[in-house]
Design a protein around this motif. Structure first.
Motif, short mmCIF file in Angstrom:
data_model
loop_
_atom_site.label_atom_id
_atom_site.label_comp_id
_atom_site.label_asym_id
_atom_site.label_seq_id
_atom_site.Cartn_x
_atom_site.Cartn_y
_atom_site.Cartn_z
N ALA A 236 0.83 -1.21 0.00
CA ALA A 236 0.00 0.00 0.00
C ALA A 236 0.86 1.25 0.00
O ALA A 236 0.57 2.23 -0.70
N GLU A 237 1.94 1.22 0.78
CA GLU A 237 2.85 2.37 0.81
C GLU A 237 3.47 2.62 -0.55
O GLU A 237 3.63 3.77 -0.97
N ARG A 238 3.82 1.54 -1.25
CA ARG A 238 4.46 1.67 -2.56
C ARG A 238 3.55 2.37 -3.56
O ARG A 238 4.02 3.03 -4.49
N VAL A 239 2.25 2.20 -3.41
CA VAL A 239 1.31 2.82 -4.37
C VAL A 239 0.59 4.03 -3.76
O VAL A 239 -0.39 4.53 -4.32
N SER A 240 1.08 4.47 -2.63
CA SER A 240 0.57 5.69 -1.97
C SER A 240 -0.92 5.60 -1.64
O SER A 240 -1.70 6.52 -1.91
N LEU A 241 -1.31 4.46 -1.07
CA LEU A 241 -2.67 4.27 -0.58
C LEU A 241 -2.62 3.75 0.84
O LEU A 241 -1.62 3.19 1.28
N SER A 242 -3.73 3.92 1.54
CA SER A 242 -3.83 3.27 2.84
C SER A 242 -4.07 1.78 2.61
O SER A 242 -4.57 1.36 1.55
N GLU A 243 -3.74 0.97 3.59
CA GLU A 243 -3.94 -0.47 3.48
C GLU A 243 -5.42 -0.78 3.26
O GLU A 243 -5.77 -1.65 2.45
N ARG A 244 -6.28 -0.07 3.94
CA ARG A 244 -7.71 -0.29 3.81
C ARG A 244 -8.21 0.04 2.41
O ARG A 244 -9.00 -0.70 1.82
N THR A 245 -7.73 1.16 1.86
CA THR A 245 -8.16 1.56 0.52
C THR A 245 -7.67 0.58 -0.53
O THR A 245 -8.40 0.25 -1.49
N LEU A 246 -6.45 0.08 -0.36
CA LEU A 246 -5.92 -0.90 -1.32
C LEU A 246 -6.74 -2.18 -1.28
O LEU A 246 -7.08 -2.75 -2.33
N ASN A 247 -7.06 -2.65 -0.08
CA ASN A 247 -7.88 -3.86 0.04
C ASN A 247 -9.25 -3.67 -0.61
O ASN A 247 -9.79 -4.58 -1.24
N ARG A 248 -9.81 -2.47 -0.44
CA ARG A 248 -11.12 -2.19 -1.04
C ARG A 248 -11.02 -2.20 -2.57
O ARG A 248 -11.91 -2.73 -3.26
N ALA A 249 -9.93 -1.67 -3.12
CA ALA A 249 -9.75 -1.67 -4.58
C ALA A 249 -9.63 -3.09 -5.11
O ALA A 249 -10.22 -3.43 -6.14
N PHE A 250 -8.88 -3.94 -4.43
CA PHE A 250 -8.75 -5.34 -4.86
C PHE A 250 -10.10 -6.04 -4.78
O PHE A 250 -10.46 -6.82 -5.67
N ALA A 251 -10.84 -5.80 -3.72
CA ALA A 251 -12.13 -6.46 -3.55
C ALA A 251 -13.11 -6.04 -4.64
O ALA A 251 -13.84 -6.87 -5.20
N GLN A 252 -13.11 -4.75 -4.98
CA GLN A 252 -14.05 -4.25 -5.97
C GLN A 252 -13.67 -4.66 -7.39
O GLN A 252 -14.54 -4.97 -8.21
N GLU A 253 -12.36 -4.66 -7.71
CA GLU A 253 -11.94 -4.85 -9.09
C GLU A 253 -11.47 -6.27 -9.40
O GLU A 253 -11.50 -6.70 -10.56
#
Length: 313
Positions: A236-253
């Motif tokens: 998440a840090e590598r892509v400049s997102l919070s861990e929660r936001t990254l997990n949400r993106a993976f879940a949605q997409e």
């Protein structure tokens, strides 16, 4: 796609078909069948008389069976070549018409759009064909909305021209049917070019207009960090997102958590190494980010339902 779903593909080959076009459509499906965790699919090859068919480069291919429109189910993929107009007759048109009614979807590759148009089933639809036939196609079939796009989707029909467009079309079909993760894996396998990947939208970038840039960047980072996996927080840090936001993106997409996808990606790579190399299970485990062979074995059996040893060639 549900793990219980099964996709059936039938490749109807006409004399003069292009080997490159066939491979561009079939090989990505083979990759999905081999590597994708939640994809169940199969295919068979048919010819009009059930006998050997000859490609444009004079290679001969033996089919699985004779083409029978009453047996057509799932996705019908018609691959025609240079002599398609000479092959059109009343019986063939009738067969194509019946098969198209029975199929869930129909893909017309190279010049096969001509057959569908002759059968009248493209009337009112958009379609394309090999660029050499575009003008004649538009003149012959005024009720078809002829496009010069690389490939066209209109209702249950998907049409394209040559080999590269067939590959693009099938990759889009894979994404829609089996999910972005399977399409990502297949596109990386057949379009990988490290020097041009970013500029040419290859690999994960192929999904640029179908997934968020942050997610696509995360997929690339995962692919580059198999032997030494990152934590979800580090990713998440590598892509400049919070861990929660990254997990949400993976879940949605992608329909799964970040950690789930990362683990499946590593297990897919382990399966590939088991099938294609003579590395020991211990070596495979270390190359795929597992502490030891037993840790890989437990995780592998849990996901695949059988031990990694059964995938040895």
């Amino acid at each position: 796609m549900s793990s219980e779903s099964h996709e059936k593909f039938e490749f109807l080959l006409l004399d003069g078909f292009s080997n490159m076009v066939l491979a561009s459509a079939l090989e990505p499906l083979r990759d999905v069948k081999m590597r994708a965790m939640f994809a169940s699919l199969d295919w068979e090859v048919t010819t009009l008389d059930g006998l050997t068919v000859t490609s444009s480069s004079k290679l001969k291919l033996s089919p699985d069976r004779r083409f029978d429109p009453d047996q057509t189910k799932g996705t019908l993929v018609i691959v025609a070549g240079y002599s398609v107009r000479e092959q059109v007759n009343r019986e063939l048109v009738s067969l194509i018409r019946v098969a198209s009614r029975n199929a869930r979807r129909v893909l017309a590759l190279d010049t096969a759009s001509w057959l569908l148009a002759e059968a009248g089933i493209l009337d009112g639809h958009s379609a394309t064909i090999h660029w050499q036939e575009l003008d004649a196609f538009e003149e012959a079939f005024p009720n078809v909305d002829v496009s010069n796009a690389r490939f066209v989707r209109s209702g249950p029909f998907m049409t394209c021209g040559g080999a590269s467009t067939a590959l693009e079309m099938v990759l889009e079909l894979i994404q829609d049917t089996f999910g972005p993760a399977a399409a990502f894996d297949a596109s990386s396998m057949f379009l990988f070019d490290p020097a041009r990947q970013k500029d040419q939208q290859r690999g994960a970038a192929w999904l640029r207009d179908r997934g968020s840039p942050k997610l696509l960047n995360a997929l690339n980072i995962i692919a580059e960090n198999v032997e030494h996996p990152l934590t979800t927080f580090e990713l998440a840090e590598r892509v400049s997102l919070s861990e929660r936001t990254l997990n949400r993106a993976f879940a949605q997409e992608l329909g799964m958590t970040t950690g789930k996808y990362y683990k499946l990606y590593r297990l897919q790579h382990a399966r590939y190494l088991a099938q294609e190399t003579r590395l020991s299970t211990e070596q495979i485990a270390l190359r795929c980010g597992f502490s030891c062979a037993s840790a890989l074995g437990r995780s592998f059996t849990k996901e695949f339902g059988r031990p990694i040893s059964t995938f040895r060639s």
